[in-house]
Design a protein around this motif. Structure first.
Motif, PDB file in Angstrom:
ATOM      1  N   PHE A 158      20.508 -27.339 -28.116  1.00 46.05           N
ATOM      2  CA  PHE A 158      21.659 -28.245 -28.062  1.00 46.05           C
ATOM      3  C   PHE A 158      21.197 -29.687 -28.095  1.00 46.05           C
ATOM      4  O   PHE A 158      20.029 -29.999 -27.839  1.00 46.05           O
ATOM      5  CB  PHE A 158      22.512 -27.990 -26.804  1.00 46.05           C
ATOM      6  N   GLN A 159      22.127 -30.557 -28.427  1.00 43.59           N
ATOM      7  CA  GLN A 159      21.886 -31.991 -28.406  1.00 43.59           C
ATOM      8  C   GLN A 159      23.134 -32.683 -27.873  1.00 43.59           C
ATOM      9  O   GLN A 159      24.252 -32.400 -28.319  1.00 43.59           O
ATOM     10  CB  GLN A 159      21.537 -32.511 -29.798  1.00 43.59           C
ATOM     11  N   LEU A 160      22.936 -33.585 -26.919  1.00 43.51           N
ATOM     12  CA  LEU A 160      24.030 -34.320 -26.295  1.00 43.51           C
ATOM     13  C   LEU A 160      23.973 -35.790 -26.684  1.00 43.51           C
ATOM     14  O   LEU A 160      22.885 -36.358 -26.845  1.00 43.51           O
ATOM     15  CB  LEU A 160      23.938 -34.194 -24.769  1.00 43.51           C
ATOM     16  N   GLU A 161      25.135 -36.410 -26.823  1.00 38.86           N
ATOM     17  CA  GLU A 161      25.188 -37.842 -27.094  1.00 38.86           C
ATOM     18  C   GLU A 161      24.802 -38.644 -25.864  1.00 38.86           C
ATOM     19  O   GLU A 161      24.209 -39.716 -25.969  1.00 38.86           O
ATOM     20  CB  GLU A 161      26.591 -38.240 -27.538  1.00 38.86           C
ATOM     21  N   SER A 162      25.163 -38.127 -24.694  1.00 39.33           N
ATOM     22  CA  SER A 162      24.943 -38.835 -23.437  1.00 39.33           C
ATOM     23  C   SER A 162      24.757 -37.823 -22.318  1.00 39.33           C
ATOM     24  O   SER A 162      25.224 -36.679 -22.423  1.00 39.33           O
ATOM     25  CB  SER A 162      26.138 -39.749 -23.121  1.00 39.33           C
ATOM     26  N   LEU A 163      24.068 -38.226 -21.261  1.00 34.89           N
ATOM     27  CA  LEU A 163      23.903 -37.381 -20.086  1.00 34.89           C
ATOM     28  C   LEU A 163      24.826 -37.810 -18.958  1.00 34.89           C
ATOM     29  O   LEU A 163      24.776 -37.260 -17.865  1.00 34.89           O
ATOM     30  CB  LEU A 163      22.441 -37.413 -19.617  1.00 34.89           C
ATOM     31  N   ASP A 164      25.680 -38.768 -19.242  1.00 30.34           N
ATOM     32  CA  ASP A 164      26.664 -39.236 -18.267  1.00 30.34           C
ATOM     33  C   ASP A 164      27.935 -38.409 -18.463  1.00 30.34           C
ATOM     34  O   ASP A 164      28.860 -38.798 -19.172  1.00 30.34           O
ATOM     35  CB  ASP A 164      26.942 -40.725 -18.473  1.00 30.34           C
ATOM     36  N   LEU A 165      27.951 -37.231 -17.824  1.00 28.38           N
ATOM     37  CA  LEU A 165      29.018 -36.251 -18.052  1.00 28.38           C
ATOM     38  C   LEU A 165      29.859 -36.112 -16.787  1.00 28.38           C
ATOM     39  O   LEU A 165      29.352 -35.729 -15.737  1.00 28.38           O
ATOM     40  CB  LEU A 165      28.416 -34.903 -18.431  1.00 28.38           C
TER      41      LEU A 165
END
Length: 238
Positions: A158-165
């Motif tokens: 997976f790849q996330l745009e941000s880790l501020d979830l």
């Protein structure tokens, strides 16, 4: 931390008991595959618990890939490297590689975010059978052998745009089944959302073996037995 009750430390490394593996599979993932039952002859630890162990130990990176290369049972002692690099492996006491991990980008050690990812991805992954896999087998007119079902977790990335979830969700995007004789590769494409906005994407791959021509009665009976078993056991893991 949230995951502490699902594994134990020993002098040689980390161990996961059948009861712990079963509780995670059923309680977190909604996965009632008998292979995760404590008394199963071919008992194995669910791959989603190994994924959860990695992000708990090493943090959640913006880009991650997991390749499952070996089975973990009740006698396996896991060796987790003290300092996970961009690429590392989880091995057993004999040095056999069980899980290969690649990661990159920023990293988060926020326990709430990590728990949310574990819970939401686990719930998504655990619905593969019958919800996601049954329509694919019907479409391609193949099925696994109900007497000896062979569905192996191969990899996930997976790849996330941000880790501020703040308000995470995991939703199915697309499913595919690539049939090659008596085996097939299943791909589950999914998206991460935060408060409804798409913030990442990923792919889970499973391998099906011992395929047979589709038999609606046989696979339907198998699915009904699975659902009856799920309903009988679910209450004790909620």
């Amino acid at each position: 931390m949230f995951l502490d009750k699902y594994f134990e430390h020993c002098p040689e490394g980390v161990v996961i008991s059948p009861d712990q593996a079963s509780a995670f599979a059923k309680g977190i993932c909604g996965d009632f595959n008998p292979i995760h039952d404590p008394e199963a002859k071919r008992f194995c630890v669910p791959g989603d618990l190994l994924f959860a162990l990695v992000v708990t130990y090493y943090g959640l990176s913006q880009k991650m890939e997991f390749r499952f290369t070996g089975m973990v049972n009740d006698k396996t002692i896991l060796n987790l490297p003290k300092d996970g690099q961009s690429e590392f492996a989880i091995t057993d006491q004999q040095g056999k590689t069980l899980l290969e991990v690649s990661r990159g980008g920023p990293r988060s050690d926020d326990e709430k975010v990590i728990e949310s990812v574990i819970r939401h991805y686990g719930a998504f992954s655990g619905q593969n059978f019958p919800t996601l896999l049954m329509p694919l087998m019907l479409k391609h007119q193949v099925m696994f052998n109900p007497a000896r079902p062979l569905v192996m977790y191969d990899s996930m990335s997976f790849q996330l745009e941000s880790l501020d979830l703040a308000n995470l969700g995991v939703n199915l995007k697309e499913t595919t089944l690539d049939v090659q004789g008596k085996r097939a590769d299943e791909h589950l494409h999914f998206e991460f959302t935060d408060s409804g906005r798409i913030v990442g994407q990923g792919i889970k791959k499973a391998i099906l073996g011992g395929l047979k021509p589709y038999d609606d009665g046989a696979i339907g009976a198998f699915a009904e037995d699975y659902e009856a078993r799920r309903q009988a056991l679910q209450a004790s893991f909620l």
